[in-house]
Scaffold this motif. Sequence first.
Motif, PDB file in Angstrom:
ATOM      1  N   LYS A  37      29.064  16.077  75.341  1.00 28.80           N
ATOM      2  CA  LYS A  37      29.940  14.950  75.048  1.00 28.80           C
ATOM      3  C   LYS A  37      29.104  13.772  74.589  1.00 28.80           C
ATOM      4  O   LYS A  37      27.998  13.537  75.073  1.00 28.80           O
ATOM      5  CB  LYS A  37      30.754  14.565  76.290  1.00 28.80           C
ATOM      6  CG  LYS A  37      31.813  13.492  76.011  1.00 28.80           C
ATOM      7  CD  LYS A  37      32.723  13.275  77.210  1.00 28.80           C
ATOM      8  CE  LYS A  37      33.812  12.258  76.881  1.00 28.80           C
ATOM      9  NZ  LYS A  37      34.769  12.077  78.017  1.00 28.80           N
ATOM     10  N   ASN A  39      29.352   9.530  73.783  1.00 28.92           N
ATOM     11  CA  ASN A  39      30.131   8.339  74.099  1.00 28.92           C
ATOM     12  C   ASN A  39      29.323   7.112  73.702  1.00 28.92           C
ATOM     13  O   ASN A  39      28.150   7.202  73.352  1.00 28.92           O
ATOM     14  CB  ASN A  39      30.457   8.305  75.595  1.00 28.92           C
ATOM     15  CG  ASN A  39      31.775   7.611  75.885  1.00 28.92           C
ATOM     16  OD1 ASN A  39      32.290   6.870  75.053  1.00 28.92           O
ATOM     17  ND2 ASN A  39      32.319   7.857  77.060  1.00 28.92           N
ATOM     18  N   GLU A  56      31.494  21.260  82.065  1.00 30.41           N
ATOM     19  CA  GLU A  56      32.418  20.231  81.592  1.00 30.41           C
ATOM     20  C   GLU A  56      32.700  19.190  82.674  1.00 30.41           C
ATOM     21  O   GLU A  56      32.626  17.979  82.425  1.00 30.41           O
ATOM     22  CB  GLU A  56      33.732  20.857  81.117  1.00 30.41           C
ATOM     23  CG  GLU A  56      34.716  19.821  80.572  1.00 30.41           C
ATOM     24  CD  GLU A  56      35.961  20.429  79.951  1.00 30.41           C
ATOM     25  OE1 GLU A  56      36.845  19.655  79.526  1.00 30.41           O
ATOM     26  OE2 GLU A  56      36.041  21.675  79.893  1.00 30.41           O
ATOM     27  N   LYS A  57      33.005  19.641  83.856  1.00 32.72           N
ATOM     28  CA  LYS A  57      33.284  18.722  84.960  1.00 32.72           C
ATOM     29  C   LYS A  57      32.064  17.874  85.278  1.00 32.72           C
ATOM     30  O   LYS A  57      32.174  16.668  85.566  1.00 32.72           O
ATOM     31  CB  LYS A  57      33.711  19.523  86.194  1.00 32.72           C
ATOM     32  CG  LYS A  57      34.160  18.667  87.361  1.00 32.72           C
ATOM     33  CD  LYS A  57      34.641  19.529  88.519  1.00 32.72           C
ATOM     34  CE  LYS A  57      35.082  18.663  89.699  1.00 32.72           C
ATOM     35  NZ  LYS A  57      35.533  19.506  90.848  1.00 32.72           N
ATOM     36  N   GLU A  60      31.524  15.149  82.485  1.00 37.61           N
ATOM     37  CA  GLU A  60      32.537  14.088  82.615  1.00 37.61           C
ATOM     38  C   GLU A  60      32.194  13.160  83.785  1.00 37.61           C
ATOM     39  O   GLU A  60      32.333  11.933  83.685  1.00 37.61           O
ATOM     40  CB  GLU A  60      33.924  14.695  82.812  1.00 37.61           C
ATOM     41  CG  GLU A  60      34.466  15.469  81.619  1.00 37.61           C
ATOM     42  CD  GLU A  60      34.814  14.584  80.427  1.00 37.61           C
ATOM     43  OE1 GLU A  60      34.669  13.356  80.536  1.00 37.61           O
ATOM     44  OE2 GLU A  60      35.233  15.139  79.388  1.00 37.61           O
ATOM     45  N   MET A  63      29.313  10.908  82.761  1.00 38.13           N
ATOM     46  CA  MET A  63      29.767   9.835  81.883  1.00 38.13           C
ATOM     47  C   MET A  63      30.471   8.735  82.682  1.00 38.13           C
ATOM     48  O   MET A  63      30.281   7.538  82.417  1.00 38.13           O
ATOM     49  CB  MET A  63      30.711  10.392  80.811  1.00 38.13           C
ATOM     50  CG  MET A  63      30.029  11.150  79.692  1.00 38.13           C
ATOM     51  SD  MET A  63      29.017  10.050  78.649  1.00 38.13           S
ATOM     52  CE  MET A  63      28.569  11.196  77.328  1.00 38.13           C
ATOM     53  N   ASP A  64      31.258   9.138  83.667  1.00 41.52           N
ATOM     54  CA  ASP A  64      31.931   8.150  84.521  1.00 41.52           C
ATOM     55  C   ASP A  64      30.912   7.307  85.283  1.00 41.52           C
ATOM     56  O   ASP A  64      31.097   6.099  85.454  1.00 41.52           O
ATOM     57  CB  ASP A  64      32.864   8.856  85.512  1.00 41.52           C
ATOM     58  CG  ASP A  64      34.099   9.451  84.845  1.00 41.52           C
ATOM     59  OD1 ASP A  64      34.407   9.064  83.700  1.00 41.52           O
ATOM     60  OD2 ASP A  64      34.742  10.313  85.476  1.00 41.52           O
TER      61      ASP A  64
END
Length: 364
Positions: A37, A39, A56-57, A60, A63-64
Amino acid sequence: MKFILRHLKPILTILFIAIIFSGFTLVNPLEEKSFSKTNFALSTVISIKAFGNNSEKAVEAAMDRIQEIENRMSAYIEGSDVWNVNHSGSKEAVKVKPDTLQVVKRGLYYSRLTGGNFDITIKPLVDLWAINTERPRVPEPQQVNEAIKKIGYQKVQIDEKQGTIKLLQEGAGIDLGGIAKGYAADEVIRVLREHGIKRAYADLGGNVIVLGKKKIGLMEYITSWIRGKKVPREQDWKIGIQDPFKGRGLYMAIVEVSDKAVVTSGPYERNFEKDGKLYHHILSPYTGYPSASGLVSATIIADNSTDADALSTSLFLLGEEKGLQLIESQPGIEAITINQYKQVRITKGLEGKIRITDKEYQLK
């Protein structure tokens, strides 16, 4: 049995070629799952790629965490820990989150270690030059001198027991731009590990960090085996060192690492031109102007990105001689410098571990 073993390789070769030309996707299910990903955060482009069933989890969540760090440590987001400290002035101590206190403390450590060349209270100068905005400017000498008077890591007081930070001079200000991105990269790796990821890489705008080793594709591995080459399935990551005189993504050298951070500081990312002169964002707390140390690039290779981030800026500001002396005194830290004449210098621990790919550059 001897007949089978002697003819096994030719048989496998024929079978492998047949699979390729038939379009059969036998190899794909055997490939390691991955998720990537991209961002925009921390004023730069962030890219993370993780390998594994939970990738994937994990990405994410990483990124958070980056966004959480920016919301706490940016000097320009209203309500952040650093914003609150800067806007309270010298009136009172401000309670901050434990991670903000940790990064400020580490920033003060490197401010002391470098004799104030790296200084987290650089904000008055950053604001004056406004290089990170749409309207950068060359300030008047008097303005520069006034800003310098407000700088000094000694003007920051932290209370670890109370979890507070206080500025001791009105008009002083903290800017964690030289270290917070490194901390964010370390947190990416921590979060990925918590999600069971053993192999990943992240690029936070010049702050590259890798987890584990890179696994080459199964097809590439089989092809190399057929050709008689003994290529290990797991290899170190190949990290390109940015060519400071060319566009982003163009490299002049390659280093191979695993479980390391590779962080580069240079003037090529954020700068502006005024009256034919180029001004960059790495400001000297002593002169008040963009660093003129003679370096155009400074790269640090370390076990963690927080230290690598602070030290890459420190090295750039200190210059070749003083900077490399400092790095050589730090256990487990390696460095690469490039000067304006395209001469490359490295610390002793990197001898034989860097491959220069552009003939315009020479080891000094």
